[in-house]
Write a protein that holds these residues in place. Structure first.
Motif, PDB file in Angstrom:
ATOM      1  N   ILE A 364     -12.153  22.679   6.635  1.00 56.15           N
ATOM      2  CA  ILE A 364     -12.547  23.745   5.707  1.00 56.15           C
ATOM      3  C   ILE A 364     -11.442  23.961   4.677  1.00 56.15           C
ATOM      4  O   ILE A 364     -11.713  24.139   3.480  1.00 56.15           O
ATOM      5  N   GLY A 365     -10.188  23.941   5.123  1.00 57.94           N
ATOM      6  CA  GLY A 365      -9.063  24.060   4.198  1.00 57.94           C
ATOM      7  C   GLY A 365      -9.049  22.951   3.167  1.00 57.94           C
ATOM      8  O   GLY A 365      -8.782  23.177   1.981  1.00 57.94           O
ATOM      9  N   MET A 366      -9.354  21.729   3.598  1.00 57.24           N
ATOM     10  CA  MET A 366      -9.414  20.595   2.674  1.00 57.24           C
ATOM     11  C   MET A 366     -10.515  20.799   1.635  1.00 57.24           C
ATOM     12  O   MET A 366     -10.330  20.517   0.443  1.00 57.24           O
ATOM     13  N   THR A 367     -11.661  21.298   2.085  1.00 57.51           N
ATOM     14  CA  THR A 367     -12.797  21.504   1.182  1.00 57.51           C
ATOM     15  C   THR A 367     -12.490  22.549   0.127  1.00 57.51           C
ATOM     16  O   THR A 367     -12.760  22.353  -1.070  1.00 57.51           O
ATOM     17  N   ILE A 368     -11.912  23.657   0.548  1.00 65.48           N
ATOM     18  CA  ILE A 368     -11.557  24.722  -0.401  1.00 65.48           C
ATOM     19  C   ILE A 368     -10.550  24.218  -1.421  1.00 65.48           C
ATOM     20  O   ILE A 368     -10.630  24.527  -2.622  1.00 65.48           O
ATOM     21  N   ASP A 369      -9.588  23.420  -0.955  1.00 65.57           N
ATOM     22  CA  ASP A 369      -8.589  22.852  -1.857  1.00 65.57           C
ATOM     23  C   ASP A 369      -9.237  22.026  -2.969  1.00 65.57           C
ATOM     24  O   ASP A 369      -8.835  22.092  -4.131  1.00 65.57           O
ATOM     25  N   LEU A 370     -10.258  21.237  -2.625  1.00 57.56           N
ATOM     26  CA  LEU A 370     -10.927  20.400  -3.625  1.00 57.56           C
ATOM     27  C   LEU A 370     -11.560  21.237  -4.726  1.00 57.56           C
ATOM     28  O   LEU A 370     -11.495  20.887  -5.910  1.00 57.56           O
ATOM     29  N   PHE A 371     -12.163  22.363  -4.365  1.00 57.10           N
ATOM     30  CA  PHE A 371     -12.773  23.247  -5.369  1.00 57.10           C
ATOM     31  C   PHE A 371     -11.710  23.900  -6.254  1.00 57.10           C
ATOM     32  O   PHE A 371     -11.885  24.020  -7.474  1.00 57.10           O
ATOM     33  N   ILE A 372     -10.618  24.332  -5.648  1.00 56.61           N
ATOM     34  CA  ILE A 372      -9.564  24.996  -6.425  1.00 56.61           C
ATOM     35  C   ILE A 372      -8.895  24.015  -7.380  1.00 56.61           C
ATOM     36  O   ILE A 372      -8.654  24.339  -8.562  1.00 56.61           O
ATOM     37  N   ARG A 373      -8.605  22.802  -6.917  1.00 58.83           N
ATOM     38  CA  ARG A 373      -7.990  21.810  -7.811  1.00 58.83           C
ATOM     39  C   ARG A 373      -8.935  21.408  -8.941  1.00 58.83           C
ATOM     40  O   ARG A 373      -8.502  21.101 -10.050  1.00 58.83           O
ATOM     41  N   PHE A 374     -10.226  21.409  -8.668  1.00 56.87           N
ATOM     42  CA  PHE A 374     -11.193  21.132  -9.727  1.00 56.87           C
ATOM     43  C   PHE A 374     -11.116  22.211 -10.811  1.00 56.87           C
ATOM     44  O   PHE A 374     -11.082  21.903 -12.007  1.00 56.87           O
ATOM     45  N   ALA A 375     -11.061  23.474 -10.392  1.00 53.81           N
ATOM     46  CA  ALA A 375     -10.974  24.568 -11.361  1.00 53.81           C
ATOM     47  C   ALA A 375      -9.690  24.468 -12.189  1.00 53.81           C
ATOM     48  O   ALA A 375      -9.707  24.671 -13.415  1.00 53.81           O
ATOM     49  N   LEU A 376      -8.588  24.124 -11.538  1.00 57.06           N
ATOM     50  CA  LEU A 376      -7.315  23.978 -12.256  1.00 57.06           C
ATOM     51  C   LEU A 376      -7.355  22.804 -13.231  1.00 57.06           C
ATOM     52  O   LEU A 376      -6.813  22.881 -14.344  1.00 57.06           O
ATOM     53  N   THR A 377      -8.001  21.720 -12.821  1.00 57.75           N
ATOM     54  CA  THR A 377      -8.099  20.547 -13.693  1.00 57.75           C
ATOM     55  C   THR A 377      -8.959  20.836 -14.915  1.00 57.75           C
ATOM     56  O   THR A 377      -8.613  20.451 -16.047  1.00 57.75           O
ATOM     57  N   VAL A 378     -10.088  21.519 -14.711  1.00 60.00           N
ATOM     58  CA  VAL A 378     -10.956  21.885 -15.839  1.00 60.00           C
ATOM     59  C   VAL A 378     -10.209  22.791 -16.811  1.00 60.00           C
ATOM     60  O   VAL A 378     -10.292  22.620 -18.037  1.00 60.00           O
ATOM     61  N   ARG A 379      -9.458  23.743 -16.287  1.00 59.10           N
ATOM     62  CA  ARG A 379      -8.700  24.646 -17.158  1.00 59.10           C
ATOM     63  C   ARG A 379      -7.685  23.886 -18.000  1.00 59.10           C
ATOM     64  O   ARG A 379      -7.564  24.125 -19.214  1.00 59.10           O
ATOM     65  N   GLN A 380      -6.991  22.932 -17.373  1.00 62.70           N
ATOM     66  CA  GLN A 380      -6.001  22.157 -18.115  1.00 62.70           C
ATOM     67  C   GLN A 380      -6.668  21.264 -19.150  1.00 62.70           C
ATOM     68  O   GLN A 380      -6.163  21.093 -20.260  1.00 62.70           O
ATOM     69  N   TYR A 381      -7.817  20.707 -18.790  1.00 57.60           N
ATOM     70  CA  TYR A 381      -8.560  19.861 -19.728  1.00 57.60           C
ATOM     71  C   TYR A 381      -8.956  20.655 -20.973  1.00 57.60           C
ATOM     72  O   TYR A 381      -8.806  20.184 -22.107  1.00 57.60           O
ATOM     73  N   LYS A 382      -9.455  21.859 -20.782  1.00 54.43           N
ATOM     74  CA  LYS A 382      -9.907  22.673 -21.912  1.00 54.43           C
ATOM     75  C   LYS A 382      -8.754  23.130 -22.798  1.00 54.43           C
ATOM     76  O   LYS A 382      -8.968  23.521 -23.952  1.00 54.43           O
ATOM     77  N   ARG A 383      -7.532  23.073 -22.278  1.00 54.16           N
ATOM     78  CA  ARG A 383      -6.363  23.516 -23.058  1.00 54.16           C
ATOM     79  C   ARG A 383      -5.759  22.400 -23.912  1.00 54.16           C
ATOM     80  O   ARG A 383      -4.831  22.659 -24.678  1.00 54.16           O
ATOM     81  N   MET A 384      -6.281  21.191 -23.800  1.00 56.39           N
ATOM     82  CA  MET A 384      -5.721  20.083 -24.571  1.00 56.39           C
ATOM     83  C   MET A 384      -5.984  20.289 -26.064  1.00 56.39           C
ATOM     84  O   MET A 384      -7.116  20.574 -26.477  1.00 56.39           O
ATOM     85  N   LYS A 385      -4.946  20.098 -26.866  1.00 58.02           N
ATOM     86  CA  LYS A 385      -5.024  20.385 -28.300  1.00 58.02           C
ATOM     87  C   LYS A 385      -6.010  19.483 -29.024  1.00 58.02           C
ATOM     88  O   LYS A 385      -6.701  19.911 -29.938  1.00 58.02           O
TER      89      LYS A 385
END
Length: 395
Positions: A364-385
């Motif tokens: 369950i911890g592994m699964t939650i981590d995958l969702f959180i890292r996805f959210a962080l990756t999307v946020r970083q992607y949207k911040r690209m100039k």
């Protein structure tokens, strides 16, 4: 697996720099970047191989193996170390090819290496095809032969007249400080990301071993079965790095956005099918790998949990490839460190032990981590100039 960190430096740094140089029309810089990647990928691993050869008993002794296991493992690691420079050559040459958009040649080499490896292992482990029966020593020898076969062929193709890299056997095969520094600036964070993964995997394995051999077997077989889902889309991450890198190098930002969108759509389309299989028939998939009922029963839980996170996981892979193609390799490293060490390991421990959910808590911890890292990756992607930049050349 520690060697993969060095390989990642040359592989990621080489692919990104070659792709951006090709996109900018600077073939000479692409050629120089490929040379620096090949030199670093081979020479750095030579140092690591020398350490493994001389310190193999001490390194393996960390895991407190039985004396017989330590003896055999030491011999295996020392022989396998001879092939590490070959893997460095093969991966860095392949990285240069991928940077030019040629992903078929590295794939063909990888297929050949695996065929040679399988035939060699079958022959030398069991004494088939008139070969001596060498057991685990034969496995190591066969792997080294396969690796050097791949290295020789990769270098021959990378320096051939038909190569898009423009390399020649004469070189110049020299280290250029400024280009090497630029490649390391891009590649080292990818290496750090790989190290975070390897260290976290070792600690997670220590957690899992506390729940018995059935739990460990279910976890390992679950990882193998899960590859049904992520392997088909893993190539999209490599494609994203090469295609986005070329587009940004050419200043064609709209095209880079289009590649990002199309690769993401393809990844989702494939993952819907593969994740559906993990969700609906996990027992049948695991049944191909084992006939142990207890292992299958636990493995079903693992696969169904992972199935829920497959789309975020695969999209994260594509967007990470986009970030790398943009030259941003630090963000994926920070995101991996945050997810693995800030979410996955602490949460897996708390759920598994204090909250007494056992192996299910780890998963369950592994699964939650995958969702959180996805959210962080999307946020970083949207911040690209460059997402907000307009291309002067259109598509």
């Amino acid at each position: 697996m520690v060697a993969w960190a060095a390989f990642q430096t040359a592989s990621t740094g080489g692919t990104v720099l070659v792709a951006q140089s090709i996109g900018a029309g600077d073939r000479e810089k692409a050629k120089t970047a490929a040379i620096q990647a090949i030199l670093f990928g081979s020479l750095s691993v030579c140092v690591l191989a020398a350490i493994y050869v001389t310190a193999a008993p001490w390194i393996l002794g960390i895991f407190r193996p039985e004396p017989d296991v330590l003896r055999v493992g030491t011999e295996y690691l020392r022989i396998l170390s001879i092939g590490l420079p070959a893997v460095g050559l093969m991966m860095s040459a392949g990285a240069g090819m991928r940077g030019t958009g040629d992903t078929r040649t590295p794939m063909a080499v990888a297929v050949l290496v695996n065929v040679v490896n399988v035939i060699g292992n079958w022959s030398l482990i069991y004494g088939n095809l008139g070969m001596p029966k060498l057991g685990i020593r034969g496995s190591a020898i066969a792997t080294v032969v396969a690796q050097w076969t791949g290295a020789i062929i990769s270098m021959a193709l990378a320096t051939s007249r038909n190569s898009r890299l423009g390399l020649t056997r004469k070189g110049p095969w020299v280290i250029r400080k400024s280009e090497m520094k630029e490649m390391l600036g891009i590649g080292l964070p990818a290496s750090g990301e790989s190290m975070f993964w390897q260290a976290a995997a070792i600690i997670l394995t220590f957690f899992i071993t506390g729940f018995g051999t059935d739990a460990l077997a279910a976890h390992q077989l679950g990882l193998n079965a899960e590859s049904l889902s992520y392997m088909p889309t893993s190539g999209f991450s490599i494609a994203a790095t090469a295609l986005v890198g070329q587009s940004i190098g050419a200043g064609r930002f709209r095209l880079a956005r289009r590649y990002s969108n199309e690769l993401s759509k393809l990844a989702v389309a494939i993952t819907v099918v593969t994740a559906g299989l993990l969700l609906v028939i996990p027992d049948r998939i695991l049944g191909i790998l084992t006939d142990e009922a207890a292992v299958i029963s636990l493995g079903v839980i693992y696969l169904r949990l992972m199935a829920t996170a497959q789309i975020p996981q695969q999209l994260s892979g594509v967007l990470t490839g986009v970030l790398r193609g943009s030259g941003d390799t630090r963000s994926p490293m920070y995101i991996a460190a945050t997810g693995l060490w800030g979410i996955r390991l602490p949460l897996a421990y708390v759920l598994a032990f204090p909250l007494k959910l056992g192996i299910r808590g780890v998963w369950i911890g592994m699964t939650i981590d995958l969702f959180i890292r996805f959210a962080l990756t999307v946020r970083q992607y949207k911040r690209m100039k460059w997402l907000k930049e307009e291309s002067s050349e259109g598509l």
